[in-house]
Design a protein around this motif. Structure first.
Motif, PDB file in Angstrom:
ATOM      1  N   ILE A   1      40.832  36.828  23.004  1.00 52.83           N
ATOM      2  CA  ILE A   1      41.452  35.515  23.163  1.00 52.83           C
ATOM      3  C   ILE A   1      42.941  35.623  23.487  1.00 52.83           C
ATOM      4  CG2 ILE A   1      42.045  33.388  21.937  1.00 52.83           C
ATOM      5  CD1 ILE A   1      39.387  33.751  20.408  1.00 52.83           C
ATOM      6  N   ILE A   2      43.674  36.442  22.744  1.00 49.14           N
ATOM      7  CA  ILE A   2      45.131  36.474  22.860  1.00 49.14           C
ATOM      8  C   ILE A   2      45.623  37.477  23.901  1.00 49.14           C
ATOM      9  CG2 ILE A   2      47.283  36.843  21.584  1.00 49.14           C
ATOM     10  CD1 ILE A   2      45.761  34.355  20.700  1.00 49.14           C
ATOM     11  N   LEU A   3      45.082  38.692  23.908  1.00 46.63           N
ATOM     12  CA  LEU A   3      45.623  39.731  24.778  1.00 46.63           C
ATOM     13  C   LEU A   3      45.094  39.685  26.207  1.00 46.63           C
ATOM     14  CD1 LEU A   3      45.754  42.935  22.568  1.00 46.63           C
ATOM     15  CD2 LEU A   3      47.591  41.376  23.165  1.00 46.63           C
ATOM     16  N   ARG A   4      44.127  38.832  26.475  1.00 44.47           N
ATOM     17  CA  ARG A   4      43.580  38.762  27.825  1.00 44.47           C
ATOM     18  C   ARG A   4      44.672  38.327  28.797  1.00 44.47           C
ATOM     19  NH1 ARG A   4      38.958  34.612  29.124  1.00 44.47           N
ATOM     20  NH2 ARG A   4      39.236  34.504  26.898  1.00 44.47           N
ATOM     21  N   PRO A   5      44.791  39.031  29.914  1.00 43.56           N
ATOM     22  CA  PRO A   5      45.797  38.625  30.911  1.00 43.56           C
ATOM     23  C   PRO A   5      45.497  37.213  31.423  1.00 43.56           C
ATOM     24  CG  PRO A   5      44.976  40.815  31.394  1.00 43.56           C
ATOM     25  CD  PRO A   5      44.127  40.261  30.302  1.00 43.56           C
ATOM     26  N   LYS A   6      46.554  36.485  31.708  1.00 46.98           N
ATOM     27  CA  LYS A   6      46.413  35.101  32.151  1.00 46.98           C
ATOM     28  C   LYS A   6      45.730  35.029  33.512  1.00 46.98           C
ATOM     29  CE  LYS A   6      48.687  33.773  28.585  1.00 46.98           C
ATOM     30  NZ  LYS A   6      47.955  34.218  27.448  1.00 46.98           N
ATOM     31  N   GLN A   7      44.947  34.006  33.703  1.00 46.86           N
ATOM     32  CA  GLN A   7      44.264  33.807  34.979  1.00 46.86           C
ATOM     33  C   GLN A   7      45.281  33.416  36.054  1.00 46.86           C
ATOM     34  OE1 GLN A   7      41.082  34.400  35.612  1.00 46.86           O
ATOM     35  NE2 GLN A   7      40.724  35.003  33.487  1.00 46.86           N
ATOM     36  N   GLY A   8      45.013  33.855  37.256  1.00 47.06           N
ATOM     37  CA  GLY A   8      45.898  33.506  38.349  1.00 47.06           C
ATOM     38  C   GLY A   8      47.083  34.441  38.482  1.00 47.06           C
ATOM     39  N   GLY A   9      47.086  35.540  37.741  1.00 52.59           N
ATOM     40  CA  GLY A   9      48.189  36.483  37.820  1.00 52.59           C
ATOM     41  C   GLY A   9      48.014  37.444  38.984  1.00 52.59           C
ATOM     42  N   ASP A  10      48.918  38.386  39.071  1.00 56.15           N
ATOM     43  CA  ASP A  10      48.867  39.359  40.151  1.00 56.15           C
ATOM     44  C   ASP A  10      47.735  40.366  39.980  1.00 56.15           C
ATOM     45  OD1 ASP A  10      51.038  38.181  41.288  1.00 56.15           O
ATOM     46  OD2 ASP A  10      52.489  39.551  40.346  1.00 56.15           O
ATOM     47  N   TRP A  11      47.221  40.527  38.779  1.00 60.44           N
ATOM     48  CA  TRP A  11      46.237  41.567  38.538  1.00 60.44           C
ATOM     49  C   TRP A  11      44.914  41.283  39.227  1.00 60.44           C
ATOM     50  CZ3 TRP A  11      41.677  40.662  35.947  1.00 60.44           C
ATOM     51  CH2 TRP A  11      41.596  39.457  35.246  1.00 60.44           C
ATOM     52  N   GLU A  12      44.628  40.008  39.560  1.00 56.13           N
ATOM     53  CA  GLU A  12      43.371  39.703  40.254  1.00 56.13           C
ATOM     54  C   GLU A  12      43.415  40.184  41.698  1.00 56.13           C
ATOM     55  OE1 GLU A  12      42.997  35.526  39.752  1.00 56.13           O
ATOM     56  OE2 GLU A  12      41.935  35.716  37.861  1.00 56.13           O
ATOM     57  N   ASP A  13      44.611  40.230  42.290  1.00 60.51           N
ATOM     58  CA  ASP A  13      44.745  40.626  43.684  1.00 60.51           C
ATOM     59  C   ASP A  13      44.768  42.137  43.865  1.00 60.51           C
ATOM     60  OD1 ASP A  13      44.901  37.929  44.250  1.00 60.51           O
ATOM     61  OD2 ASP A  13      47.092  37.892  44.136  1.00 60.51           O
ATOM     62  N   ASN A  14      45.041  42.864  42.809  1.00 61.76           N
ATOM     63  CA  ASN A  14      45.112  44.323  42.903  1.00 61.76           C
ATOM     64  C   ASN A  14      43.735  44.930  43.098  1.00 61.76           C
ATOM     65  OD1 ASN A  14      47.833  44.140  42.461  1.00 61.76           O
ATOM     66  ND2 ASN A  14      47.705  44.675  40.306  1.00 61.76           N
ATOM     67  N   ASP A  15      43.724  46.035  43.804  1.00 59.64           N
ATOM     68  CA  ASP A  15      42.484  46.778  43.945  1.00 59.64           C
ATOM     69  C   ASP A  15      42.185  47.493  42.644  1.00 59.64           C
ATOM     70  OD1 ASP A  15      43.294  47.719  47.328  1.00 59.64           O
ATOM     71  OD2 ASP A  15      42.119  46.019  46.592  1.00 59.64           O
ATOM     72  N   TRP A  16      40.952  47.995  42.508  1.00 56.71           N
ATOM     73  CA  TRP A  16      40.549  48.653  41.265  1.00 56.71           C
ATOM     74  C   TRP A  16      41.367  49.904  41.000  1.00 56.71           C
ATOM     75  CZ3 TRP A  16      38.801  53.614  41.740  1.00 56.71           C
ATOM     76  CH2 TRP A  16      38.431  54.022  43.015  1.00 56.71           C
ATOM     77  N   GLU A  17      41.880  50.547  42.013  1.00 54.37           N
ATOM     78  CA  GLU A  17      42.629  51.782  41.797  1.00 54.37           C
ATOM     79  C   GLU A  17      44.045  51.533  41.309  1.00 54.37           C
ATOM     80  OE1 GLU A  17      43.694  52.367  46.511  1.00 54.37           O
ATOM     81  OE2 GLU A  17      41.827  53.129  45.676  1.00 54.37           O
ATOM     82  N   PHE A  18      44.536  50.304  41.435  1.00 61.61           N
ATOM     83  CA  PHE A  18      45.889  49.994  40.998  1.00 61.61           C
ATOM     84  C   PHE A  18      45.919  49.233  39.680  1.00 61.61           C
ATOM     85  CE2 PHE A  18      46.258  50.248  45.662  1.00 61.61           C
ATOM     86  CZ  PHE A  18      47.110  51.344  45.723  1.00 61.61           C
ATOM     87  N   GLU A  19      44.754  49.013  39.063  1.00 65.78           N
ATOM     88  CA  GLU A  19      44.716  48.275  37.809  1.00 65.78           C
ATOM     89  C   GLU A  19      45.434  49.010  36.681  1.00 65.78           C
ATOM     90  OE1 GLU A  19      40.730  47.365  36.813  1.00 65.78           O
ATOM     91  OE2 GLU A  19      40.614  45.671  38.176  1.00 65.78           O
ATOM     92  N   GLU A  20      45.449  50.329  36.726  1.00 62.51           N
ATOM     93  CA  GLU A  20      46.075  51.099  35.649  1.00 62.51           C
ATOM     94  C   GLU A  20      47.590  50.954  35.651  1.00 62.51           C
ATOM     95  OE1 GLU A  20      46.042  55.344  37.975  1.00 62.51           O
ATOM     96  OE2 GLU A  20      44.339  54.730  36.768  1.00 62.51           O
ATOM     97  N   GLN A  21      48.172  50.438  36.728  1.00 68.38           N
ATOM     98  CA  GLN A  21      49.620  50.261  36.774  1.00 68.38           C
ATOM     99  C   GLN A  21      50.061  49.002  36.046  1.00 68.38           C
ATOM    100  OE1 GLN A  21      50.684  50.391  40.895  1.00 68.38           O
ATOM    101  NE2 GLN A  21      50.256  52.572  41.083  1.00 68.38           N
ATOM    102  N   ASP A  22      49.153  48.056  35.858  1.00 69.28           N
ATOM    103  CA  ASP A  22      49.490  46.830  35.141  1.00 69.28           C
ATOM    104  C   ASP A  22      49.388  47.098  33.639  1.00 69.28           C
ATOM    105  OD1 ASP A  22      50.084  44.247  34.493  1.00 69.28           O
ATOM    106  OD2 ASP A  22      48.128  43.428  35.072  1.00 69.28           O
ATOM    107  N   ARG A  23      50.523  47.031  32.941  1.00 66.89           N
ATOM    108  CA  ARG A  23      50.559  47.397  31.523  1.00 66.89           C
ATOM    109  C   ARG A  23      49.749  46.438  30.649  1.00 66.89           C
ATOM    110  NH1 ARG A  23      54.088  51.037  29.688  1.00 66.89           N
ATOM    111  NH2 ARG A  23      54.425  49.913  27.746  1.00 66.89           N
ATOM    112  N   SER A  24      49.810  45.161  30.932  1.00 67.49           N
ATOM    113  CA  SER A  24      49.074  44.210  30.087  1.00 67.49           C
ATOM    114  C   SER A  24      47.564  44.373  30.252  1.00 67.49           C
ATOM    115  CB  SER A  24      49.500  42.779  30.397  1.00 67.49           C
ATOM    116  OG  SER A  24      49.149  42.439  31.723  1.00 67.49           O
ATOM    117  N   LEU A  25      47.127  44.630  31.462  1.00 64.48           N
ATOM    118  CA  LEU A  25      45.696  44.839  31.695  1.00 64.48           C
ATOM    119  C   LEU A  25      45.218  46.148  31.068  1.00 64.48           C
ATOM    120  CD1 LEU A  25      43.239  43.594  33.043  1.00 64.48           C
ATOM    121  CD2 LEU A  25      43.788  44.903  35.082  1.00 64.48           C
TER     122      LEU A  25
END
Length: 98
Positions: A47-71
């Motif tokens: 509930i709390i730690l889930r990244p917010k919808q509509g952020g930049d992480w949805e546009d990233n490819d699967w190989e760049f997800e590890e660069q997003d600290r919150s994700l």
């Protein structure tokens, strides 16, 4: 004499049974507490730690997800708390089955 041996065996087995039940009770309390805490932690993470919808992480490819600290933090804690829930549930099952 034979009756005395049976009585002593029954007394020893009763003491052993009591000792095992005490350990079983302690393990049930520990596993139950761990299950409740890890379940609450899992809900907190979802509930709390889930990244917010509509952020930049949805546009990233699967190989760049590890660069997003919150994700990355979300995935790590999601795996850890779910593993704790499963392990404590299995421990409770084993304790109650024996």
């Amino acid at each position: 004499m034979r009756i005395g041996n049976c009585f002593l065996m029954a007394l020893k087995s009763a003491r052993l049974y009591t000792a095992l039940m005490n350990w079983k009770l302690v393990l049930i309390l520990v596993a139950g507490t761990c299950f409740c805490i890890s379940s609450a932690g899992y809900l907190f993470v979802k509930i709390i730690l889930r990244p917010k919808q509509g952020g930049d992480w949805e546009d990233n490819d699967w190989e760049f997800e590890e660069q997003d600290r919150s994700l990355t933090r979300y995935h790590f804690w999601s795996k850890m708390t779910f593993s704790a829930v499963v392990i404590s549930m299995l421990l409770l099952f084993l304790i109650l089955a024996v």
